[in-house]
Design a protein around this motif. Sequence first.
Motif: not given
Length: 302
Positions: A22, A49-55, A132
Motif C-alpha cells: 500500500s 490491504k489495498l485501495s484501488v489507487e494503491q493497487h 477483495r
Amino acid sequence: MAISIFPVTPRFAAEVGDINLSKPLDAATLQAVRDGFATYAVLVFPAQKLSVEQHLAFASNFGPLERTVQKTLHSEKLRVREEIADIANMDAEGRIWKKDARLRLFQMGNRLWHTDSSFKAPSGYASMLYARSVAPIGGHTEYADMRAACDALPATMKARLQGLIAEHSLMYSRRRLGFTEFSPQERAAFAPVLRPLLRRIPESGRETLYVASHIGRIGGMTDAESEALVGELIAHATQRQFVYTHRWRVGDLVMWDNRCTMHRGTEYEDTRWPRDLQRATTSDRIDAFGLLERESTAAADY
Ligand code: OGA
Ligand code: MN
C-alpha cells in the motif's frame, strides 16, 4: 527490513512477505521483487490491504497500465475504473450476476487456459490480481509454467515450433465459447496480433512457450492443423507437474508474468457466492519478437 521470499514450488511460485504494497516501494525493495519475479513467474503477496489507487500504484512499477476490454465489449457501465479488469461475478451495481447475463457468459473465457492480453499490441506483461472477497469453496486460479513446459518438450516438437507464428485474438477464445457475433467495432478492436510460439524472456534468459486459447491460426497451417497443435501444446503445458493452484484468501495479491505463464479460473457456484477479484495488468515494452512496441496503440485506447 528486507523482503522474504518463500518458494511454494521450487522454481515457479513463491510467497512474498515483509512487504507492504500500500506504500511506495523503495528502489532496493522493488529490485528484490523484480529479481524474485524473474525466478518465480508467480508471486503471492498475502494479507495486503489495498485501495484501488494503491493497487494501481503498485502495478505501475511494472509498466504502463492497460485499460480493460470490457468497455469495448459491453456498453453497460463498469463497476470499477477502466484500468481494472473486473474479474468479479457482479454487475455494475455490485449484485451477483444472473445465470444468463452476457457478461457472465463472456467471462467464462477466463475458465480456458490463457495468458492475459496476448491479443493486444503491446501484449500483457505483469498481471496483479487482488482478492477483495472469495468463494468459500471453488474459484481457485491455476497457473502453468510455460518455461518448464518448454524445457520438457521433445526435441522434435521444439524443432517443429521454431519460427512458427500464431494469430491471437479475443474473438478466437470467445469463439471457443460459442460467441460468433462481433460488431464491426469489436472486429476492429480485436484484429489478430501475430506472436511467435517460442520466445525468450530477457531477465532470466529462459526460453518459453507462448500459447493461449486466444490463438486462432498458426502461420502456414490450416485451421484444423492449428487447432490440433494448440490443443496439444496446451495439454502438454498444463500437466500437473507444471501447474500451481492458488487457493485465494481475502487480501492476497497474486502477480504473474504473462509472457511465460498461462492461467485459468476454476469452477465455483458463481450465482451464489460473491467473488470479488480485481486485476491490474501492464503492457510489455518489448514485443515477443524482441522489438520495441509502439508506445500508443489502438489497444491502449479501448
Ligand atoms: C484473470 C483471470 C481467472 C479467475 O484474472 O486474468 O483470468 O477467475 N482470472 O481467477
Ligand atoms: Mn486472465
